[in-house]
Design a protein around this motif. Structure first.
Motif, PDB file in Angstrom:
ATOM      1  N   ALA A 134      40.328  49.300  48.858  1.00 45.37           N
ATOM      2  CA  ALA A 134      41.580  49.702  48.213  1.00 45.37           C
ATOM      3  C   ALA A 134      41.764  48.991  46.871  1.00 45.37           C
ATOM      4  CB  ALA A 134      42.760  49.409  49.130  1.00 45.37           C
ATOM      5  N   ALA A 135      41.421  47.709  46.824  1.00 46.60           N
ATOM      6  CA  ALA A 135      41.584  46.933  45.592  1.00 46.60           C
ATOM      7  C   ALA A 135      40.657  47.419  44.499  1.00 46.60           C
ATOM      8  CB  ALA A 135      41.334  45.458  45.867  1.00 46.60           C
ATOM      9  N   ASN A 136      39.516  47.960  44.885  1.00 46.07           N
ATOM     10  CA  ASN A 136      38.512  48.377  43.918  1.00 46.07           C
ATOM     11  C   ASN A 136      38.452  49.884  43.724  1.00 46.07           C
ATOM     12  OD1 ASN A 136      36.880  45.857  43.051  1.00 46.07           O
ATOM     13  ND2 ASN A 136      37.119  45.598  45.251  1.00 46.07           N
ATOM     14  N   ALA A 137      39.473  50.593  44.168  1.00 45.79           N
ATOM     15  CA  ALA A 137      39.519  52.037  43.972  1.00 45.79           C
ATOM     16  C   ALA A 137      39.646  52.354  42.480  1.00 45.79           C
ATOM     17  CB  ALA A 137      40.695  52.635  44.729  1.00 45.79           C
ATOM     18  N   GLN A 143      46.405  58.348  36.391  1.00 48.05           N
ATOM     19  CA  GLN A 143      46.651  57.823  37.733  1.00 48.05           C
ATOM     20  C   GLN A 143      47.238  56.421  37.676  1.00 48.05           C
ATOM     21  OE1 GLN A 143      42.496  58.385  38.821  1.00 48.05           O
ATOM     22  NE2 GLN A 143      43.106  59.748  40.485  1.00 48.05           N
ATOM     23  N   ALA A 144      46.747  55.603  36.734  1.00 47.17           N
ATOM     24  CA  ALA A 144      47.250  54.242  36.600  1.00 47.17           C
ATOM     25  C   ALA A 144      48.715  54.250  36.170  1.00 47.17           C
ATOM     26  CB  ALA A 144      46.402  53.474  35.594  1.00 47.17           C
ATOM     27  N   ASP A 193      47.781  47.083  39.729  1.00 45.77           N
ATOM     28  CA  ASP A 193      48.895  46.592  40.541  1.00 45.77           C
ATOM     29  C   ASP A 193      49.379  45.216  40.088  1.00 45.77           C
ATOM     30  OD1 ASP A 193      48.710  48.890  42.057  1.00 45.77           O
ATOM     31  OD2 ASP A 193      47.546  47.963  43.664  1.00 45.77           O
ATOM     32  N   ALA A 194      48.492  44.436  39.474  1.00 48.45           N
ATOM     33  CA  ALA A 194      48.833  43.074  39.077  1.00 48.45           C
ATOM     34  C   ALA A 194      49.610  43.001  37.767  1.00 48.45           C
ATOM     35  CB  ALA A 194      47.555  42.235  38.968  1.00 48.45           C
TER      36      ALA A 194
END
Length: 223
Positions: A134-137, A143-144, A193-194
């Motif tokens: 999930a973190a590396n999708a 989309q971002a 996300d970060a």
């Protein structure tokens, strides 16, 4: 013909009569020593001292392609990649695992990856595999922006400001014409996300509320 005094990895593999991928794995696994003649080459004495059978045994079969590795990871998650349907785990994820040191690139081709099946099998047993995937999708720019709840123009400013950079660029085909192919930047989901936590100076609620056609609050910011 005079024998070589120094060998690069391809020449060393040829001297040992093993596949280049097997030799690269042997270097990674410590089956053979690191180059001793230069950063990229081995001395003749070092190559002659290598155990050919041990090198061959390190990778006894064919390596997996990036796509095959992605399929195995998807199967381990219980959500297999199904032809004709959206891909659950892509080769992008495999390349990010390589960048993190979880997998080793055995291919010399920048357009395709090869990995050791046993290393993929080990990754597939990790308890945090779902979180890692999930973190590396991969996320494209649209989309971002949608993931952050902002407009595409706001996202473009974040990229301009250097807050985030693509993990890679991939060619995407639109239509059937080769002229319709464009390079699209792809970002890691975890890095997207970060962003809010990394930039608390931004009024994220206000940014998300900016209406269509209005100037982005980020436009006035400089690097």
């Amino acid at each position: 013909m005079a024998r070589l005094t120094e060998y690069d990895e391809r020449q060393a593999a040829g001297r040992l009569r093993v596949a280049i991928t097997a030799f690269r794995w042997a270097v990674h696994a410590g089956i053979v020593p690191r180059p001793d003649a230069s950063k990229w080459t081995w001395s003749r004495a070092a190559v002659e001292a290598m155990d050919r059978d041990a090198v061959a045994a390190g990778l006894p079969g064919d390596p997996l392609s990036g796509r095959q590795a992605a399929d195995r990871i998807a199967e381990a998650l219980g959500t297999p990649n199904v032809p004709g349907e959206p891909t659950v785990v892509t080769a992008f994820v495999v390349r990010r695992f390589m960048a993190a040191g979880l997998l080793t690139e055995l291919s010399g081709n920048p357009d395709g990856s090869l990995v050791h099946p046993s290393q993929v099998a080990e990754v597939c047993t990790r308890a945090d595999l779902a979180e890692l995937v999930a973190a590396n999708a991969p996320l494209g720019p649209d989309q971002a922006a949608a993931r952050l709840g902002v407009r595409r123009t706001d996202w473009d400013h974040m990229v301009r400001l250097g807050w985030i950079a693509p993990a890679e660029w991939r060619e995407v085909q639109f239509g059937t014409s080769r002229a319709g192919a464009v390079d699209v930047p792809l970002y890691r989901a975890a890095e997207v996300d970060a962003l809010p936590a990394a930039h608390p100076e931004v009024d994220w609620s206000g940014l998300r509320a900016v209406g269509k056609g209005r100037r982005s609050p980020l436009a006035a910011l400089g690097r």
